[in-house]
Write a protein that holds these residues in place. Structure first.
Motif, PDB file in Angstrom:
ATOM      1  N   PHE A 264       0.849  -1.187   0.000  1.00 27.16           N
ATOM      2  CA  PHE A 264       0.000   0.000   0.000  1.00 27.16           C
ATOM      3  C   PHE A 264       0.883   1.234   0.000  1.00 27.16           C
ATOM      4  N   ASP A 265       0.351   2.292  -0.599  1.00 27.07           N
ATOM      5  CA  ASP A 265       1.036   3.592  -0.677  1.00 27.07           C
ATOM      6  C   ASP A 265       2.452   3.484  -1.231  1.00 27.07           C
ATOM      7  N   GLY A 266       2.684   2.506  -2.098  1.00 30.20           N
ATOM      8  CA  GLY A 266       4.007   2.388  -2.711  1.00 30.20           C
ATOM      9  C   GLY A 266       5.020   1.627  -1.884  1.00 30.20           C
ATOM     10  N   TYR A 267       4.571   0.957  -0.801  1.00 28.12           N
ATOM     11  CA  TYR A 267       5.484   0.186   0.053  1.00 28.12           C
ATOM     12  C   TYR A 267       4.985  -1.254   0.175  1.00 28.12           C
ATOM     13  N   ARG A 268       5.904  -2.176   0.358  1.00 30.63           N
ATOM     14  CA  ARG A 268       5.563  -3.573   0.626  1.00 30.63           C
ATOM     15  C   ARG A 268       6.126  -3.980   1.974  1.00 30.63           C
ATOM     16  N   LEU A 269       5.271  -4.562   2.817  1.00 35.86           N
ATOM     17  CA  LEU A 269       5.706  -5.052   4.122  1.00 35.86           C
ATOM     18  C   LEU A 269       6.487  -6.339   3.932  1.00 35.86           C
ATOM     19  N   GLU A 270       7.700  -6.377   4.467  1.00 33.29           N
ATOM     20  CA  GLU A 270       8.550  -7.549   4.306  1.00 33.29           C
ATOM     21  C   GLU A 270       8.610  -8.408   5.564  1.00 33.29           C
ATOM     22  N   GLU A 271       8.813  -7.757   6.716  1.00 34.94           N
ATOM     23  CA  GLU A 271       9.030  -8.519   7.947  1.00 34.94           C
ATOM     24  C   GLU A 271       8.782  -7.615   9.148  1.00 34.94           C
ATOM     25  N   LYS A 272       8.068  -8.152  10.149  1.00 29.73           N
ATOM     26  CA  LYS A 272       7.887  -7.397  11.387  1.00 29.73           C
ATOM     27  C   LYS A 272       9.150  -7.559  12.234  1.00 29.73           C
ATOM     28  N   LEU A 273       9.775  -6.417  12.565  1.00 33.19           N
ATOM     29  CA  LEU A 273      11.039  -6.436  13.283  1.00 33.19           C
ATOM     30  C   LEU A 273      10.871  -6.355  14.795  1.00 33.19           C
TER      31      LEU A 273
ATOM     32  N   ASP B 144      10.506   0.012  -0.823  1.00 33.86           N
ATOM     33  CA  ASP B 144       9.912   1.118  -1.571  1.00 33.86           C
ATOM     34  C   ASP B 144       9.691   0.654  -3.011  1.00 33.86           C
ATOM     35  N   LEU B 145       8.443   0.373  -3.356  1.00 31.51           N
ATOM     36  CA  LEU B 145       8.131  -0.138  -4.693  1.00 31.51           C
ATOM     37  C   LEU B 145       8.267   0.925  -5.764  1.00 31.51           C
ATOM     38  N   ARG B 146       8.187   2.179  -5.385  1.00 33.65           N
ATOM     39  CA  ARG B 146       8.278   3.254  -6.385  1.00 33.65           C
ATOM     40  C   ARG B 146       9.655   3.306  -7.014  1.00 33.65           C
ATOM     41  N   ALA B 147      10.686   3.017  -6.232  1.00 36.06           N
ATOM     42  CA  ALA B 147      12.039   3.013  -6.788  1.00 36.06           C
ATOM     43  C   ALA B 147      12.169   1.930  -7.851  1.00 36.06           C
ATOM     44  N   ARG B 148      11.525   0.777  -7.605  1.00 35.48           N
ATOM     45  CA  ARG B 148      11.575  -0.308  -8.573  1.00 35.48           C
ATOM     46  C   ARG B 148      10.812   0.050  -9.845  1.00 35.48           C
ATOM     47  N   HIS B 149       9.620   0.684  -9.681  1.00 32.72           N
ATOM     48  CA  HIS B 149       8.787   0.974 -10.842  1.00 32.72           C
ATOM     49  C   HIS B 149       9.374   2.078 -11.709  1.00 32.72           C
ATOM     50  N   LEU B 150      10.130   3.006 -11.109  1.00 35.24           N
ATOM     51  CA  LEU B 150      10.713   4.081 -11.907  1.00 35.24           C
ATOM     52  C   LEU B 150      11.766   3.560 -12.877  1.00 35.24           C
ATOM     53  N   GLY B 151      12.406   2.480 -12.514  1.00 33.94           N
ATOM     54  CA  GLY B 151      13.325   1.821 -13.418  1.00 33.94           C
ATOM     55  C   GLY B 151      14.580   2.602 -13.736  1.00 33.94           C
ATOM     56  N   LYS B 152      14.958   3.549 -12.919  1.00 35.42           N
ATOM     57  CA  LYS B 152      16.165   4.326 -13.184  1.00 35.42           C
ATOM     58  C   LYS B 152      17.379   3.595 -12.639  1.00 35.42           C
TER      59      LYS B 152
ATOM     60  N   PRO C  95      22.954  14.052   9.728  1.00 34.96           N
ATOM     61  CA  PRO C  95      23.442  12.701  10.046  1.00 34.96           C
ATOM     62  C   PRO C  95      22.994  12.166  11.400  1.00 34.96           C
ATOM     63  N   HIS C  96      22.410  13.020  12.246  1.00 37.78           N
ATOM     64  CA  HIS C  96      22.067  12.595  13.603  1.00 37.78           C
ATOM     65  C   HIS C  96      20.608  12.190  13.767  1.00 37.78           C
ATOM     66  N   VAL C  97      19.856  12.117  12.662  1.00 28.88           N
ATOM     67  CA  VAL C  97      18.460  11.670  12.702  1.00 28.88           C
ATOM     68  C   VAL C  97      18.220  10.747  11.510  1.00 28.88           C
ATOM     69  N   PRO C  98      17.247   9.839  11.594  1.00 28.07           N
ATOM     70  CA  PRO C  98      16.926   8.999  10.438  1.00 28.07           C
ATOM     71  C   PRO C  98      16.297   9.841   9.325  1.00 28.07           C
ATOM     72  N   ARG C  99      16.576   9.480   8.077  1.00 31.08           N
ATOM     73  CA  ARG C  99      15.915  10.142   6.950  1.00 31.08           C
ATOM     74  C   ARG C  99      14.437   9.782   6.935  1.00 31.08           C
ATOM     75  N   TYR C 100      13.614  10.788   6.693  1.00 26.22           N
ATOM     76  CA  TYR C 100      12.160  10.603   6.617  1.00 26.22           C
ATOM     77  C   TYR C 100      11.762  10.369   5.163  1.00 26.22           C
ATOM     78  N   PHE C 101      10.855   9.410   4.939  1.00 31.54           N
ATOM     79  CA  PHE C 101      10.431   9.105   3.571  1.00 31.54           C
ATOM     80  C   PHE C 101       8.948   9.329   3.332  1.00 31.54           C
TER      81      PHE C 101
ATOM     82  N   ALA D  20      -6.816   6.050   6.635  1.00 28.76           N
ATOM     83  CA  ALA D  20      -6.651   4.710   6.078  1.00 28.76           C
ATOM     84  C   ALA D  20      -5.724   3.886   6.954  1.00 28.76           C
ATOM     85  N   GLN D  21      -4.416   4.138   6.844  1.00 28.53           N
ATOM     86  CA  GLN D  21      -3.429   3.415   7.647  1.00 28.53           C
ATOM     87  C   GLN D  21      -2.373   4.387   8.153  1.00 28.53           C
ATOM     88  N   PRO D  22      -2.344   4.681   9.449  1.00 32.84           N
ATOM     89  CA  PRO D  22      -1.306   5.570   9.973  1.00 32.84           C
ATOM     90  C   PRO D  22       0.056   4.869  10.003  1.00 32.84           C
TER      91      PRO D  22
END
Length: 475
Positions: free
Chosen positions: A12-21, A34-42, A84-90, A97-99
């Motif tokens: 959903f929303d361009g992401y696929r759930l792989e594993e609950k950590l 991130d499925l969008r990176a795959r679909h862009l094909g760059k 560098p001191h915080v995680p990158r936000y995507f 729908a889904q928070p």
């Protein structure tokens, strides 16, 4: 979709759930693609996207409303952070729908694993303190106070400290939802600062106090204030000084005891001025001026503690500071709404009045309130069967009502308050948050006229601000 039904392989929303950590008390963490990176094909784009995790609030595991509000806070703050001191936000998803929040996955372990090995070598204690201090300085420069510095919220990447979990944080230029809705101290028992115990949430040196607690524990293997679980236990740090670290560890340098005890001072002005100053002195202890703290060998006596306790008993919230200069004060407008069935026409009239008022006050901030008349946040069986949480449903309803106003995200907030008396809840909110104007509806005539009319009448009579009552002209 709801948080309970998430499963590996879902997209959903361009992401696929792989594993609950991991599943914590308030949220679950999923590894996602991130499925969008795959679909862009760059070429090379997939390599440019780091490993990602999705944080999903557990709406059905807790009856604590702070979990929902804290998640909203993190959704507001994370897009503003960089470096560098915080995680990158995507990206993030709303409660409609889904928070969720998608962010960079930081490789490695948190500082918590090293705490199990404490006391640590002095060199490691100092180097760890330096890295955390400079991470805090970078965060403060971005107008954010973390307010929940603890071992599990500190990661290390390439030798640099990375701060995570901003659910309790305060951004100097964004509304503070936690301060507006709750009055209990927010933080983690062993690490919360004295001013946080008193309700102050915009003092950047609170993070230095928490870092002092970390350094004390890393150096000695002991917590300076134990692990209190009550407000009374938290308040002891207002008058009871910690055992000097060198009593636990005689080989601790006097200069390091000076730094640790200065971080743990009750009053913020007695600590270091900035995290950068603390980091510098940890690197250059020869430039540190030693005081009586450095040679202290035992806790203060009973008389000194008794005097401080008397003083603390009458303590009011301290004069508040900000990370940056306060923005020019803008009016706060409250729209108090009843969004139950049958109130649609009145809700529309309230929206029209609110829109006109916002046009005359372009710098205003709007707080949308609805009152849930119950003694606690709980679950209604019929709503659970439909996959909904009552608090979340009312939050979504508020956002739907406000959407046509087309306000900037940092100019509007949403609050589901609960109280046995709606009028008192609205009046208290207005008083506690320095509200300038309340817009409230009153039905012209209906089976609930007397009840709803009494709410608006009491708000008019008792609120210490301007009140506009909107009556339903269709009734």
């Amino acid at each position: 979709m709801n948080a309970r039904s998430l499963q590996a392989g879902m997209e959903f929303d361009g992401y696929r759930l792989e594993e609950k950590l991991h599943t914590g008390g308030m949220a679950a963490l999923w590894r996602v693609t991130d499925l969008r990176a795959r679909h862009l094909g760059k070429p090379g784009l997939e390599q440019a996207v780091p490993p990602l995790i999705m944080k999903v609030p557990l709406l059905y595991s807790s009856d604590d409303p702070t979990a929902i509000v804290a998640f909203e806070v993190e959704q507001m703050i994370m897009p503003k952070l960089k470096g560098p001191h915080v995680p990158r936000y995507f990206g993030s998803g709303d409660f409609d729908a889904q928070p969720y929040i998608v962010m960079e996955q930081i490789a490695g372990e948190s500082l918590r694993s090293r705490f199990e090995q404490a006391p640590l070598p002095i060199d490691e204690v100092v180097s760890t303190g330096i890295q955390i201090a400079y991470a805090l300085h970078d965060l403060h420069r971005q107008h954010v106070i973390h307010l929940d510095i603890k071992p599990s919220n500190i990661m290390f990447r390439n030798g640099l400290a990375v701060l995570i979990d901003f659910g309790l944080s305060r951004h100097d230029r964004l509304p503070d939802l936690l301060d507006e809705e709750f009055r209990l101290p927010m933080g983690t028992g062993p690490y919360i600062s004295p001013e946080q115990v008193l309700g102050v949430r915009n003092e950047p040196r609170s993070d230095l106090f928490s870092l002092g607690v970390l350094l004390y524990h890393l150096a000695t293997g002991e917590r300076p204030y134990g692990h209190p679980t009550s407000v009374a236990g938290l308040k002891k740090r207002l008058y009871r000084d910690p055992i000097p670290p060198r009593q636990h560890r005689p080989d601790l340098p006097a200069w390091l005891q000076e730094i640790i005890l200065r971080c743990l001072e009750v009053h913020p002005q007695d600590r270091f001025d900035t995290a950068a100053q603390l980091g510098f002195l940890l690197q250059h202890p020869d430039q540190l001026t030693l005081t009586a703290r450095a040679g202290k060998q035992q806790q203060d006596g009973y008389l000194a503690m008794f005097k401080r306790r008397l003083k603390a008993a009458g303590s009011e919230p301290l004069l508040q500071h900000t990370v940056s200069e306060q923005l020019a004060k803008a009016p706060i407008i409250v729209a108090a709404l009843d969004l139950t069935h049958g109130s649609e026409a009145l809700a529309e009239q309230l929206r029209q009045i609110t829109r006109r008022m916002l046009q005359t006050e372009p710098g205003a901030r709007l707080a949308c309130l609805t009152i849930r008349k119950t003694s606690r946040i709980g679950m209604d069986d019929s709503l659970i069967q439909q996959g909904q949480n009552i608090h979340v449903k009312q939050l979504v309803d508020l956002k739907h009502w406000a959407r046509p106003l087309q306000m900037a995200a940092d100019k509007i907030t949403f609050h589901v308050l609960e109280a046995p008396d709606p009028a008192t809840a609205i009046i208290d909110y207005a008083h506690n948050n320095d509200v300038d104007h309340i817009i409230i509806g009153s039905r012209g005539s209906s089976a609930l006229r007397r009840y709803l009319g009494s709410v608006s009448a009491r708000v008019v009579a008792e609120a210490n601000c301007t009140v506009t009552v909107v009556k339903n002209s269709d009734q």
